[in-house]
Structures are given as structure tokens and as C-alpha cells.
Scaffold this active site. Structure first.
Site, PDB file in Angstrom:
ATOM      1  N   ASP A 124       0.838  -1.204   0.000  1.00 10.07           N
ATOM      2  CA  ASP A 124       0.000   0.000   0.000  1.00 10.07           C
ATOM      3  C   ASP A 124       0.874   1.256   0.000  1.00 10.07           C
ATOM      4  O   ASP A 124       0.361   2.381  -0.107  1.00 10.07           O
ATOM      5  CB  ASP A 124      -1.001  -0.006   1.162  1.00 10.07           C
ATOM      6  CG  ASP A 124      -0.336  -0.032   2.529  1.00 10.07           C
ATOM      7  OD1 ASP A 124       0.911  -0.123   2.602  1.00 10.07           O
ATOM      8  OD2 ASP A 124      -1.070   0.042   3.537  1.00 10.07           O
ATOM      9  N   SER A 125       2.203   1.063   0.077  1.00  9.50           N
ATOM     10  CA  SER A 125       3.132   2.180  -0.143  1.00  9.50           C
ATOM     11  C   SER A 125       2.905   2.797  -1.522  1.00  9.50           C
ATOM     12  O   SER A 125       3.347   3.921  -1.781  1.00  9.50           O
ATOM     13  CB  SER A 125       4.582   1.700  -0.006  1.00  9.50           C
ATOM     14  OG  SER A 125       4.809   0.546  -0.797  1.00  9.50           O
ATOM     15  N   ASP A 146      -1.320  -6.341  -0.454  1.00 12.44           N
ATOM     16  CA  ASP A 146      -1.313  -5.629   0.829  1.00 12.44           C
ATOM     17  C   ASP A 146      -2.717  -5.111   1.130  1.00 12.44           C
ATOM     18  O   ASP A 146      -3.255  -4.290   0.391  1.00 12.44           O
ATOM     19  CB  ASP A 146      -0.332  -4.456   0.711  1.00 12.44           C
ATOM     20  CG  ASP A 146       0.238  -4.033   2.043  1.00 12.44           C
ATOM     21  OD1 ASP A 146      -0.086  -4.669   3.062  1.00 12.44           O
ATOM     22  OD2 ASP A 146       1.037  -3.075   2.051  1.00 12.44           O
ATOM     23  N   GLU A 159      -1.452  -5.467   8.388  1.00  6.94           N
ATOM     24  CA  GLU A 159      -0.705  -4.831   9.471  1.00  6.94           C
ATOM     25  C   GLU A 159      -1.495  -4.990  10.762  1.00  6.94           C
ATOM     26  O   GLU A 159      -2.707  -4.772  10.760  1.00  6.94           O
ATOM     27  CB  GLU A 159      -0.548  -3.324   9.204  1.00  6.94           C
ATOM     28  CG  GLU A 159       0.368  -3.000   8.064  1.00  6.94           C
ATOM     29  CD  GLU A 159       0.551  -1.494   7.880  1.00  6.94           C
ATOM     30  OE1 GLU A 159       0.228  -0.720   8.814  1.00  6.94           O
ATOM     31  OE2 GLU A 159       1.007  -1.105   6.793  1.00  6.94           O
ATOM     32  N   LYS A 192      -1.196  -9.578   2.984  1.00  6.75           N
ATOM     33  CA  LYS A 192      -0.468  -9.061   4.142  1.00  6.75           C
ATOM     34  C   LYS A 192      -1.391  -8.107   4.894  1.00  6.75           C
ATOM     35  O   LYS A 192      -2.060  -7.290   4.265  1.00  6.75           O
ATOM     36  CB  LYS A 192       0.803  -8.326   3.706  1.00  6.75           C
ATOM     37  CG  LYS A 192       1.523  -7.628   4.846  1.00  6.75           C
ATOM     38  CD  LYS A 192       2.890  -7.136   4.446  1.00  6.75           C
ATOM     39  CE  LYS A 192       2.934  -5.771   3.818  1.00  6.75           C
ATOM     40  NZ  LYS A 192       2.411  -4.670   4.643  1.00  6.75           N
ATOM     41  N   GLU A 209       8.891  -4.612  10.554  1.00 10.83           N
ATOM     42  CA  GLU A 209       9.415  -3.344  10.020  1.00 10.83           C
ATOM     43  C   GLU A 209      10.010  -2.513  11.153  1.00 10.83           C
ATOM     44  O   GLU A 209       9.388  -2.323  12.210  1.00 10.83           O
ATOM     45  CB  GLU A 209       8.304  -2.552   9.311  1.00 10.83           C
ATOM     46  CG  GLU A 209       8.838  -1.218   8.785  1.00 10.83           C
ATOM     47  CD  GLU A 209       7.935  -0.486   7.808  1.00 10.83           C
ATOM     48  OE1 GLU A 209       6.912  -1.055   7.378  1.00 10.83           O
ATOM     49  OE2 GLU A 209       8.269   0.667   7.468  1.00 10.83           O
TER      50      GLU A 209
HETATM   51  O1  KIV Z   1       3.519  -1.133   1.713  1.00  7.69           O
HETATM   52  C1  KIV Z   1       4.688  -1.548   1.688  1.00  7.69           C
HETATM   53  O2  KIV Z   1       5.428  -1.350   0.723  1.00  7.69           O
HETATM   54  C2  KIV Z   1       5.164  -2.298   2.835  1.00  7.69           C
HETATM   55  C3  KIV Z   1       6.637  -2.519   2.939  1.00  7.69           C
HETATM   56  C4  KIV Z   1       7.282  -1.298   3.471  1.00  7.69           C
HETATM   57  C5  KIV Z   1       6.941  -3.699   3.751  1.00  7.69           C
HETATM   58  O3  KIV Z   1       4.402  -2.661   3.672  1.00  7.69           O
END
Ligand code: KIV
Length: 288
Positions: free
Chosen positions: A50-51, A89, A121, A119, A188
């Protein structure tokens, strides 16, 4: 000659890598050509993070990523990387409201984007969600430590587990995530000491993102390591390129060629058939 396609990377491959202490390689990607490059380089795992909300869309945090944005870009990455282990994500609020919504959204990553895993969080408060997703046959990696989606609650982006109490909390939470059915962990911005204890006390692949050398694999944001991100990078990122400078130089050269009429040149033009150009004349002006 076409390159022989390697075998699909699966969860079993990642577990075997951990067992034989072969580092698991992982980067982010957000589009088809980048996925092709990473796949051709032989990467094990690709995270469509989600970056993307920050590095692709220019938002100030990851909170602006939505399911409707994440799904098509994740599917594009899968088209470019058919054999990599692909992680989707789960964006902010896509798994927090209730488990039904979490399963439906995670299921979209699996069915529509053909992911191998999602993934999420979270800390100990999301164990029920991990359990529900696992029961729905959706493999889940849990992202612990610094959690960018919790930036407002945490009051900024800060390394986690820097004192014994918070380090131990991470170690205990990792065990709870494993017990709830997580298939892998991501740490992280965690010091090497707690990261090592977590990695050594579980069979789950543990991927570090600024979590020192003892994790089973490592991931960073592609734009950061390529030198495409403007501004300061997190301490743990090593730069492998100057892509921003190279792109800027290419754009400046293109503009200069145009202004100085070096582009387009004869070699960039389509040719008319012989004798045809002489038959052309300007169209008459129509009456106003
Ligand atoms: O969103 C992302 O790119 C991430 C990485 C920083 C692990 O969660």
C-alpha cells in the site's frame, strides 16, 4: 530463445528456503513492466504494497490506498510475474470493520489478482481476523513492528521494540500470530535482537524491512532502493541506483532535442509511397 520458466514459488518454497538458510528475496512492485524485470531477475516474492499510495500516487501516507486501486495494480503485477510469490497488501480499513469484510476483501486479492498471500498490518488485537482469514483458506502474512497504517495512533514513523518491554511484546505477539494461523511475518523497523529471537523461534518465514540481518528474508520499497524517491530515505534502505537523476536527464535531453529541432528526425518519420506526396494540396477553407 525464450527463457525457460522457473517453477512457481510457493509457501513451501519459502519454508524450504528458511530451513536451508537461503535468504528470501522480496521487493515491492506496482506495475506490469517492473514485475517483469523483477521476475526475470529471479526474485522470490513481490509485495504490491500500500506504499503505492505514497510512491505512485503521491499521498503523504498509505492510508489513502483503497481496494479499488490495489486490486488492478496487483493483477498487473501478477501478469508480469507469473511465478513469483505474490503478496497483496490489505489497505487501511479493508480488514478492520468486521471479519466478513476482511474475508471478502482478502478473497478479492486471491481471486481477482491471483495472489499467493495477503499481508495485514496489526498487533495482538487482530488475531481473530488472522484466524478467520486462515479458516477461509487465505494465507496471511502479518506486518508487525512499525505499522505505517497506525501512523496517527503512534504519533509518527518510529522504530519499535527498542527497549526490552516493547521488544518482548513483539516476541510474544509473533507467537500469537503464529498460533492464530499466520503463514509468515514481516517485521518493520525492529532492532536485530528481538527480530533474531522471533526468526529463530518459529518455522514461519520472517521477512525484515529494517529488522537487521537475522531475518529469513528482506524487503524494501522499490522506489527507495532505485533512487526514485525524492527526499530522505529510512535508515535501513541501501540505494542501488540513481533512477530519478537518470529519468530527469532523459526528459531534459528530450526537451532539448525538440527545442533544437533534432527530434523528430528523418529516421523517425513514416515514408509515403513514391510519387504520392506530389498529389497532396491544402484543403480549401470552409466559409465561417
Ligand atoms: O507497503 C509496503 O510497501 C510495505 C513494505 C514497506 C513492507 O508494507
Amino acid at each position: 530463445m525464450a527463457m525457460a520458466q522457473r517453477e512457481k514459488i510457493t509457501l513451501a518454497t519459502l519454508r524450504a528456503r528458511k530451513k536451508s538458510r537461503i535468504p528470501i528475496t522480496m521487493l515491492t512492485a506496482y506495475d506490469f513492466p517492473t514485475a517483469q524485470i523483477e521476475e526475470a531477475a529471479g526474485i522470490d516474492c513481490i509485495l504490491v504494497g500500500d506504499s503505492a499510495a505514497q510512491v505512485v500516487l503521491g499521498h503523504s501516507s498509505t492510508l489513502q490506498a483503497t481496494m479499488d486501486f490495489m486490486i488492478p495494480i496487483t493483477a498487473a503485477v501478477r501478469r508480469g510475474a507469473p511465478t513469483a510469490f505474490l503478496l497483496g497488501d490489505m489497505p487501511y480499513l479493508s480488514f478492520h470493520v468486521n471479519t466478513e469484510e476482511a474475508i471478502r476483501n482478502a478473497g478479492r486479492f486471491m481471486a481477482e489478482a491471483n495472489c499467493d498471500c495477503v499481508k495485514v498490518e496489526g498487533d495482538a488485537r487482530i488475531v481473530d481476523t488472522i484466524r478467520a482469514l486462515t479458516a477461509a483458506t487465505i494465507p496471511v502474512m502479518v506486518h508487525m513492528g512499525l505499522r505505517p497504517q497506525a501512523v496517527h495512533q503512534a504519533g509518527g514513523y518510529r522504530a519499535q521494540g527498542r527497549d526490552a518491554k516493547s521488544g518482548q511484546r513483539l516476541i510474544d505477539e509473533a507467537r500469537r500470530m503464529e498460533d492464530a494461523g499466520a503463514c509468515a511475518l514481516l517485521l518493520e523497523a525492529v532492532p536485530p535482537e528481538p527480530a533474531r529471537i522471533i526468526a529463530e523461534s518459529t518455522d514461519l518465514p520472517v521477512i525484515g524491512c529494517g529488522a537487521g540481518p537475522y531475518c529469513d528474508g528482506h524487503v524494501v520499497v522499490l522506489h527507495d532502493m532505485l533512487g526514485l524517491t525524492a527526499g530522505p530515505l529510512p535508515k535501513f534502505v541501501k540505494r542501488y541506483g540513481d533512477i530519478r537523476d537518470q529519468m530527469a536527464a532523459a526528459v531534459r535531453a528530450y526537451l532539448a532535442d525538440m527545442v533544437d529541432r533534432r527530434y523528430p528526425a528523418a529516421e523517425h518519420c513514416y515514408q509515403m509511397e513514391p510519387g504520392e506526396a506530389a498529389k497532396l494540396h491544402p484543403a480549401p477553407r470552409s466559409n465561417p
